[in-house]
Design a protein around this motif. Sequence first.
Motif, short mmCIF file in Angstrom:
data_model
loop_
_atom_site.label_atom_id
_atom_site.label_comp_id
_atom_site.label_asym_id
_atom_site.label_seq_id
_atom_site.Cartn_x
_atom_site.Cartn_y
_atom_site.Cartn_z
N TYR A 173 16.29 -3.79 -23.83
CA TYR A 173 15.74 -3.06 -24.98
C TYR A 173 16.87 -2.38 -25.75
O TYR A 173 17.72 -1.72 -25.18
N PRO A 174 16.94 -2.54 -27.07
CA PRO A 174 18.04 -1.99 -27.85
C PRO A 174 18.04 -0.48 -27.85
O PRO A 174 17.02 0.17 -28.05
N ALA A 175 19.21 0.10 -27.61
CA ALA A 175 19.34 1.55 -27.64
C ALA A 175 19.23 2.09 -29.05
O ALA A 175 18.77 3.20 -29.27
N GLU A 176 19.64 1.27 -30.05
CA GLU A 176 19.56 1.68 -31.45
C GLU A 176 18.97 0.52 -32.24
O GLU A 176 19.34 -0.64 -32.04
N THR A 177 18.08 0.82 -33.11
CA THR A 177 17.41 -0.25 -33.86
C THR A 177 18.37 -0.99 -34.77
O THR A 177 18.12 -2.12 -35.14
N GLY A 178 19.50 -0.37 -35.10
CA GLY A 178 20.44 -1.02 -35.98
C GLY A 178 21.48 -1.85 -35.26
O GLY A 178 22.40 -2.36 -35.90
N GLY A 223 7.31 -4.95 -4.58
CA GLY A 223 7.90 -3.79 -5.23
C GLY A 223 9.23 -4.12 -5.89
O GLY A 223 9.51 -3.69 -7.02
N LEU A 224 10.06 -4.92 -5.20
CA LEU A 224 11.34 -5.33 -5.76
C LEU A 224 11.15 -6.24 -6.97
O LEU A 224 11.89 -6.14 -7.96
N TRP A 225 10.15 -7.10 -6.91
CA TRP A 225 9.86 -7.98 -8.04
C TRP A 225 9.47 -7.17 -9.28
O TRP A 225 10.00 -7.40 -10.38
N ALA A 226 8.56 -6.22 -9.11
CA ALA A 226 8.13 -5.41 -10.25
C ALA A 226 9.27 -4.55 -10.77
O ALA A 226 9.45 -4.40 -11.98
N LEU A 227 10.07 -3.98 -9.86
CA LEU A 227 11.19 -3.15 -10.28
C LEU A 227 12.22 -3.98 -11.03
O LEU A 227 12.80 -3.51 -12.03
N HIS A 228 12.47 -5.19 -10.57
CA HIS A 228 13.42 -6.05 -11.26
C HIS A 228 12.96 -6.35 -12.68
O HIS A 228 13.76 -6.32 -13.63
N ARG A 229 11.67 -6.60 -12.85
CA ARG A 229 11.14 -6.83 -14.19
C ARG A 229 11.30 -5.59 -15.05
O ARG A 229 11.64 -5.67 -16.24
N LEU A 230 11.06 -4.42 -14.47
CA LEU A 230 11.21 -3.17 -15.19
C LEU A 230 12.65 -2.95 -15.63
O LEU A 230 12.92 -2.64 -16.80
N LEU A 231 13.59 -3.11 -14.71
CA LEU A 231 15.00 -2.89 -15.03
C LEU A 231 15.50 -3.91 -16.03
O LEU A 231 16.33 -3.59 -16.89
N PRO A 247 9.33 -0.22 -24.96
CA PRO A 247 9.03 0.76 -23.91
C PRO A 247 7.64 0.58 -23.32
O PRO A 247 7.43 0.84 -22.14
N THR A 248 6.68 0.13 -24.15
CA THR A 248 5.33 -0.08 -23.63
C THR A 248 5.32 -1.18 -22.58
O THR A 248 4.67 -1.05 -21.52
N TYR A 249 6.03 -2.26 -22.83
CA TYR A 249 6.11 -3.37 -21.88
C TYR A 249 6.83 -2.93 -20.62
O TYR A 249 6.45 -3.32 -19.51
N ALA A 250 7.87 -2.11 -20.76
CA ALA A 250 8.56 -1.59 -19.58
C ALA A 250 7.64 -0.68 -18.79
O ALA A 250 7.67 -0.67 -17.55
N GLY A 251 6.80 0.09 -19.48
CA GLY A 251 5.84 0.93 -18.79
C GLY A 251 4.85 0.14 -17.97
O GLY A 251 4.37 0.61 -16.92
N TYR A 252 4.54 -1.07 -18.43
CA TYR A 252 3.65 -1.96 -17.68
C TYR A 252 4.24 -2.27 -16.31
O TYR A 252 3.55 -2.21 -15.29
N TRP A 253 5.54 -2.60 -16.28
CA TRP A 253 6.18 -2.92 -15.00
C TRP A 253 6.44 -1.67 -14.18
O TRP A 253 6.46 -1.74 -12.94
#
Length: 211
Positions: free
Chosen positions: A144-149, A130-138, A160-166
């Motif tokens: 991930y950039p807060a603003e595209t610019g 659980g800690l391993w997966a959470l660490h990957r998520l965090l 966000p899709t990759y973060a959703g995976y974790w």
Amino acid sequence: GLADAHIHLLRAVEWDYLWRHGVFLPTWTPNLAFGYGYPLFNFAPPLPYILIDMWHLLGFSFETAVKLLSIAILYLSCCGAYFFARRTLDFGPALLVAAAQLYTPFVFREHLLYGGNYPQLLGMAFFPWGLWALHRLLSQQATYPAETGNDENAGRTTSPTYAGYWLAWTALFTAAALLSHLFQGFLLVGLLLGYTLFFQIRHLCGRQTFY
């Protein structure tokens, strides 16, 4: 012998009996409590007994199936500790973490000397996963950039899709712990919340040494 092992062996036999009679989500155990029965599986999570029964259906005796569960718990816990530690440590130190997870006195006491509470041990084995997966998520959310610019984040490929995976894996390991042992599952939830707070504080302080 192991204090709790025979209790869980009898519960696994009862689970197998109910499955063979078409009760796939049992609550009542008619053959336990001196034949009077009681609603054991209303409050006893089923995952350990499902695993034991799966090995039994493959042809192993119940006693051997319980031993296989014990071995699987050791491997699961050890590998989880290694993969979690490997996120921040080199190979050697991560291997030491895995060894420490495997050779702690508590583990030997519960598996070999006086214990045998396999649901508790199975629930605890999901802690490092659980800690391993959470660490990957965090880590994904932090990069991930807060603003595209934002030029500082240019070229990063997280999404966000990759973060959703974790996030899904974190939820899966948490659910597995809850389906193994309720108390240990709730401990894992608290541990994940605490680790999230710790991670975010370090990130906000600019000490991004986790990547």
